[in-house]
Design an enzyme around this catalytic site. Structure first.
Site, mmCIF file in Angstrom:
data_model
loop_
_atom_site.group_PDB
_atom_site.id
_atom_site.type_symbol
_atom_site.label_atom_id
_atom_site.label_comp_id
_atom_site.label_asym_id
_atom_site.label_seq_id
_atom_site.Cartn_x
_atom_site.Cartn_y
_atom_site.Cartn_z
ATOM 1 N N GLU A 33 73.374 31.356 4.185
ATOM 2 C CA GLU A 33 72.605 31.858 5.327
ATOM 3 C C GLU A 33 71.820 33.111 4.923
ATOM 4 O O GLU A 33 72.321 33.943 4.165
ATOM 5 C CB GLU A 33 73.588 32.204 6.446
ATOM 6 C CG GLU A 33 72.982 32.796 7.698
ATOM 7 C CD GLU A 33 74.055 33.299 8.652
ATOM 8 O OE1 GLU A 33 73.921 33.074 9.860
ATOM 9 O OE2 GLU A 33 75.044 33.924 8.172
ATOM 10 N N HIS A 35 70.437 36.714 4.740
ATOM 11 C CA HIS A 35 71.018 38.024 5.047
ATOM 12 C C HIS A 35 70.005 39.123 4.754
ATOM 13 O O HIS A 35 70.304 40.111 4.061
ATOM 14 C CB HIS A 35 72.305 38.241 4.249
ATOM 15 C CG HIS A 35 73.518 37.627 4.870
ATOM 16 N ND1 HIS A 35 73.733 36.266 4.869
ATOM 17 C CD2 HIS A 35 74.562 38.171 5.557
ATOM 18 C CE1 HIS A 35 74.869 35.997 5.508
ATOM 19 N NE2 HIS A 35 75.391 37.138 5.931
ATOM 20 N N ASP A 44 78.191 35.518 2.918
ATOM 21 C CA ASP A 44 79.418 35.203 3.665
ATOM 22 C C ASP A 44 80.473 34.562 2.769
ATOM 23 O O ASP A 44 81.673 34.858 2.884
ATOM 24 C CB ASP A 44 79.106 34.276 4.837
ATOM 25 C CG ASP A 44 78.326 34.963 5.944
ATOM 26 O OD1 ASP A 44 78.272 36.206 5.955
ATOM 27 O OD2 ASP A 44 77.761 34.254 6.795
ATOM 28 N N HIS A 119 82.166 33.974 8.193
ATOM 29 C CA HIS A 119 80.933 33.580 8.884
ATOM 30 C C HIS A 119 81.232 33.460 10.372
ATOM 31 O O HIS A 119 82.022 32.618 10.791
ATOM 32 C CB HIS A 119 80.430 32.252 8.315
ATOM 33 C CG HIS A 119 79.181 31.720 8.946
ATOM 34 N ND1 HIS A 119 77.995 32.430 8.968
ATOM 35 C CD2 HIS A 119 78.930 30.542 9.571
ATOM 36 C CE1 HIS A 119 77.066 31.703 9.571
ATOM 37 N NE2 HIS A 119 77.610 30.564 9.953
ATOM 38 N N GLU A 121 79.980 32.220 13.002
ATOM 39 C CA GLU A 121 79.838 30.974 13.762
ATOM 40 C C GLU A 121 80.862 29.898 13.404
ATOM 41 O O GLU A 121 80.945 28.862 14.076
ATOM 42 C CB GLU A 121 78.423 30.404 13.552
ATOM 43 C CG GLU A 121 77.315 31.225 14.196
ATOM 44 C CD GLU A 121 76.776 32.329 13.311
ATOM 45 O OE1 GLU A 121 75.670 32.824 13.564
ATOM 46 O OE2 GLU A 121 77.469 32.715 12.342
ATOM 47 N N HIS A 174 75.282 41.567 11.419
ATOM 48 C CA HIS A 174 74.799 40.611 10.424
ATOM 49 C C HIS A 174 73.831 41.294 9.467
ATOM 50 O O HIS A 174 72.806 41.838 9.885
ATOM 51 C CB HIS A 174 74.096 39.446 11.126
ATOM 52 C CG HIS A 174 73.502 38.456 10.181
ATOM 53 N ND1 HIS A 174 74.275 37.553 9.487
ATOM 54 C CD2 HIS A 174 72.234 38.225 9.793
ATOM 55 C CE1 HIS A 174 73.504 36.816 8.725
ATOM 56 N NE2 HIS A 174 72.247 37.206 8.887
ATOM 57 N N GLU A 179 78.538 44.393 6.116
ATOM 58 C CA GLU A 179 78.334 43.427 5.039
ATOM 59 C C GLU A 179 77.647 44.064 3.832
ATOM 60 O O GLU A 179 78.001 43.768 2.681
ATOM 61 C CB GLU A 179 77.526 42.231 5.543
ATOM 62 C CG GLU A 179 78.304 41.337 6.489
ATOM 63 C CD GLU A 179 77.561 40.065 6.852
ATOM 64 O OE1 GLU A 179 78.185 38.995 6.859
ATOM 65 O OE2 GLU A 179 76.345 40.154 7.128
#
Length: 266
Positions: A33, A35, A44, A119, A121, A174, A179
């Site tokens: 994904e 970032h 992630d 992650h 989701e 995010h 992160e």
């Protein structure tokens, strides 16, 4: 050969590890994904793997290969599906992958499994897969499974230190301070601090729209600024997370007396 990594063991070495008292297998769960411009697509997966390895070092666990694809990115927590490189699974696919892997590990004799999710989701699709696997192996099985999100082990005390001006919430983190700091600690060579976009925390409506709206998210893909991120913050959080997870695993699985960074538990 690394004794903590399942994928680097021979089947004989793995069998020996499984037969150890209180053998615990950790499965890192991530995603592919976007970032932002400063972090890699695999953030992630990289972070969940690094956290799982840190925990395994404290509890002498076994780290299974990482789930490198995750459920579809959502605009309010990951920027959405509109960015190149974001490559996602349908929810049923992730649940069935989880079901198959947990069931296979149980078939081999594993009785204590921990899914370390990185992650946002993924959560409920991992849960569905776990529940299906537990049903598959039957009530007579000794299998026990934990699922956790590593960020939940960041206490308010740590968050106050990392965010002296106020914590924006995990969904908006995010590609932001948490992160980016953890990546700067674990994988400094993959972080481009000079490319961090300085964007204010996003404000989203209290509903979702489908098909997803790309105009909800800044063109950078970042939901709040990572300008205050640092490797020092990352180390502080990483140590806190790993120790907290290790203590929780030992507590939940009822292992014998142990010590983690000077903390005794049962």
């Amino acid at each position: 050969m690394h004794p903590l990594m399942m994928g680097s063991l021979s089947w004989i070495e793995y069998q020996q590890r499984l037969q150890e008292e209180n053998a615990i297998i950790l499965i890192p769960c991530g995603a592919l994904e976007q970032h932002g411009p400063h972090l890699p697509l695999g953030t992630d997966a990289l972070l969940s793997t690094s956290v799982a390895q840190s925990v395994a070092e404290q509890i002498d666990g076994i780290v299974a290969p990482t789930f490198s694809y995750g459920y579809k990115s959502q605009p309010k927590s990951g920027g959405g599906q509109c960015f190149p490189g974001t490559t996602s699974l349908d929810g049923n696919s992730l649940s069935q992958l989880t079901r198959d892997v947990v069931r296979e590990l149980a078939r081999q004799g594993a009785t204590q499994i921990v899914l370390v999710n990185g992650h946002y989701e993924n959560q409920w699709f991992l849960t569905e897969g776990i529940e299906l696997a537990v049903r598959d192996v039957g009530s007579s099985s000794a299998l026990r499974v934990m699922r956790l999100e590593y960020w939940d082990f960041l206490t308010s005390n740590i968050l106050d230190q990392v965010f002296p001006d106020g914590f924006p919430g995990f969904a908006l983190e995010h590609a932001a301070v948490i992160e980016t700091s953890l990546m700067a600690h674990y994988h400094a060579n993959l972080v481009r601090l000079d490319r961090i976009p300085d964007v204010p925390p996003h404000e989203f409506p209290n509903y979702d729209v489908f098909p997803q709206r790309s105009d909800w998210v800044d063109s950078s893909g970042v939901l709040s600024s990572a300008k205050s991120a640092s490797a020092q913050k990352g180390k502080r959080m990483a140590d806190h997370i790993a120790t907290g997870i290790a203590v929780a695993i030992k507590h939940e699985f009822g292992a014998k007396q142990f010590a983690v960074n000077g903390i005794a538990s049962r």
